[in-house]
Structure formats: structure tokens, C-alpha cells
Motif scaffolding. Sequence first.
Motif, PDB file in Angstrom:
ATOM      1  N   LEU A 238       0.835  -1.201   0.000  1.00 12.75           N
ATOM      2  CA  LEU A 238       0.000   0.000   0.000  1.00 12.75           C
ATOM      3  C   LEU A 238       0.867   1.248   0.000  1.00 12.75           C
ATOM      4  CD1 LEU A 238      -2.791  -0.937   2.581  1.00 12.75           C
ATOM      5  CD2 LEU A 238      -2.853  -1.140   0.085  1.00 12.75           C
ATOM      6  N   ASP A 256      -2.594  -0.046  -4.345  1.00 14.61           N
ATOM      7  CA  ASP A 256      -2.114  -1.348  -3.898  1.00 14.61           C
ATOM      8  C   ASP A 256      -1.250  -1.924  -5.004  1.00 14.61           C
ATOM      9  OD1 ASP A 256      -1.646  -3.897  -3.055  1.00 14.61           O
ATOM     10  OD2 ASP A 256      -3.748  -4.412  -2.663  1.00 14.61           O
ATOM     11  N   LYS A 259      -1.296  -5.466  -6.886  1.00 15.92           N
ATOM     12  CA  LYS A 259      -2.189  -5.721  -8.022  1.00 15.92           C
ATOM     13  C   LYS A 259      -1.466  -5.557  -9.349  1.00 15.92           C
ATOM     14  CE  LYS A 259      -5.571  -6.157  -5.087  1.00 15.92           C
ATOM     15  NZ  LYS A 259      -6.066  -7.513  -4.737  1.00 15.92           N
ATOM     16  N   ARG A 265      -6.584   2.468  -5.765  1.00 17.66           N
ATOM     17  CA  ARG A 265      -7.789   1.887  -5.168  1.00 17.66           C
ATOM     18  C   ARG A 265      -8.843   2.977  -5.049  1.00 17.66           C
ATOM     19  NH1 ARG A 265      -7.193  -0.873   0.645  1.00 17.66           N
ATOM     20  NH2 ARG A 265      -6.067  -2.421  -0.634  1.00 17.66           N
ATOM     21  N   TRP A 266      -8.400   4.163  -4.646  1.00 15.18           N
ATOM     22  CA  TRP A 266      -9.246   5.339  -4.670  1.00 15.18           C
ATOM     23  C   TRP A 266      -8.390   6.597  -4.721  1.00 15.18           C
ATOM     24  CZ3 TRP A 266      -7.754   7.852  -0.320  1.00 15.18           C
ATOM     25  CH2 TRP A 266      -7.525   7.128   0.863  1.00 15.18           C
ATOM     26  N   GLN A 304     -10.475   0.836   2.585  1.00 10.99           N
ATOM     27  CA  GLN A 304     -11.201   0.293   1.449  1.00 10.99           C
ATOM     28  C   GLN A 304     -12.246   1.257   0.917  1.00 10.99           C
ATOM     29  OE1 GLN A 304     -10.749  -2.490  -0.248  1.00 10.99           O
ATOM     30  NE2 GLN A 304      -9.182  -3.446   1.031  1.00 10.99           N
TER      31      GLN A 304
END
Length: 372
Positions: A238, A256, A259, A265-266, A304
Amino acid sequence: MTIKLHSRIAVAAVIAPLAVLATACGNGDDSPAKAADDSTTSSSATTTPAADDTTTTTDPTDTSDTPADPAGIDYVEGGTWHRADGTTVELPAKDYDGAVIWDGRLVVTKWDGEIYSDADVIAADGTVVDTFRTTAPVVVNDAGTTIAWIDPESGDVMTAWEGGQVQLGHVDLAAPGETIAYSAVAVIGGPNCYEVHDGCQVFVNSGVGQPQEFDSHGVNDNPIPSAIDFNDVTADGLVTYVDRVEDDGSCSALVDLTKNSTKPRWRTCDFEANLIAPDGQHVLALPAYYDGLGVSDLAIVDAQTMEETGRYGVEGGFSSNWAWSADGRLVLDSYDGAQWHLFAMTTDGATEEIADPVKGSEENSPYTMILH
């Protein structure tokens, strides 16, 4: 590129007028450890997160006159090291601007009065066992076994562990005025940073260019091309980073890298994604825009969903230093106009004052947070 996942260091936040942007091998007596003989070298919206029915907002005046038990939390107050076991150690100076724990020793940095800093390695009995120069506060991996810094004389990106040290790269320190051209913000891996052993990666921010990552392979690049500054990097892949800074605020994101993609992620311009909690499930959210000596409030959001789970703030006051403790609480100072307070906040927003208030001026917090 692919980031190898080792261990974690929280990155210190640096107060900037418009937005929070993120926080050299000595030779002979200036080196923190003797060199080993191994052969490897080496943002548009400006609103802060909105509170909801589950958010806890705390004011220093709402707390008890008796500080809560600070067990499990360590910090520096003036010239005293408050250890997590409840003991204290007197230090040789005051006004430190950075602190980490390295193999049970405290590594503190202090501004040299010009541009860079001096670092002292202090044993548990208060003895200074080593001193060296650095462009900015030293960083440490989450296991507390490996430190990293940039030597202000040579521009070498350095790592050290018990019994050894190695250079992972080199930066050009040429910069206008009192600008710090490069500073280390995170190190993962180790303890032994030679590639034939454990390997390490050091993430650096720049005052004159793009952030970079140096690793034991000899690779040097920016794993997130859109990043302007790294804020935090964890062993789980992260990364929080700032990718836009304008007069009206900043934008930031969480990615992340496990991946195998740099797609976030945002991403948000409502707040700045800053330090990642030790549990990897929460992120410190700072205002996307602020001006002055600190921030009026700090929030914790779900890593998340970005949903806010806790908040600390006080009208008319501000905080200037913060860090996650080893036991997963956010530790922060707060100035109320006359006194400095020290608080610990859990990820669900429960906040306790953990030290007696200290009188002082708004420009100088007595507290230095220890980054883990």
C-alpha cells in the motif's frame, strides 16, 4: 516496476503553506555502523472529510484532568524519551524534529541551524553511541532493524543495520536557497540491505523534482509516475501519495501495488491520504488545504471505502505532529491557545489524553512523535 514487499515505515508529515506534501554514507566516526564486506552495491476540492453519526470528535476541554495510562506508546517530550514500557530516558538535547526506534535505540534528528540535520543514536541508558549527518529525519523499517537516510555531503542514499551499511544509490543535492533536494521518506526490507541477503528499498521525496525509489538491485525509478510526493509505504504494497497540489488544495490517492497496477484503489481531493495504520485497514486523513502552523482536525478513514471512522478536532486550536503508535493508535499533539496536549486516538475515534498539558508558545510543540 514491481515492488518487492518487505516491511513498513510510516512517513512523517511536513507542514506546508498550501497542503501537506509528505518527511549519504558517513565515513569513520560519522557512520552509524561499519560497512559490511558483501559485494552488492548498490487536487481540486478543498473540503475535509465530513463527519457522520459514527464519528467521534474530541475537544481537550472534554477530557479528564488525569491523563490516561500511556502504556504501549512512546514519544519524546522536550529532552525526555518516554518509552513504551513506561520508563523515561533523559536525552542530551531538546527540540528534536524526528525520532525512530532502531534495535532498541532511539535515533533522533535535530536541525543543524542551516539546512540539514544531525542524527544521534541513543542507547536505552541515554548514552549517545553514534552521530551522523542527514538531509532530513531518518526513517526505519517496521521491524525496527534497518534505517535509511541521505548523506548531505555526498548525496548517497544510505541504509544501515546492526553490523553493516550499504549505499543504494546517489542523488544530486543541488537546490536553490534552503531547499532540501532529496529526503528519505520510507525504507522497506532488511535487515541486511545487500541484495544477496535480504535486500531493501528506499523511497525518497524531492524538493526539486520527482520522487524516486532505490533498491538493492541498483534500480532507480518512480514506481508511481503520477506521484508528486510519497506519504507512506507499507510491506503489504500500500502506498499513499499526493498527485496534485494547487492554490486551492491537493489531491491524493491510495494504491495497492500487489495488483501489479498503478491504478489507485481510490483517489480524492476532499482530504489528503497520509499515514497508513499498522493494521493496513485505516488511513490518516488530513485536510486537503490548510495554512498556518498545523491542522485544525485529523480524521481516520477506512482504507477500502474512505468512510470516516474517527475524528479529532478543537475549535480555535491545531495539531502539528502525529504518528501511528506500535499498538495501532494515532498519537497527536494539540495546542489550545496556551498549552500543548498529547492524545491517543483509536481507529474508531476513541480519544484519550495521555500526558499532562505543557505550557508553551504555538510555534514550538514540546512533543516529537516516534515513527514506527
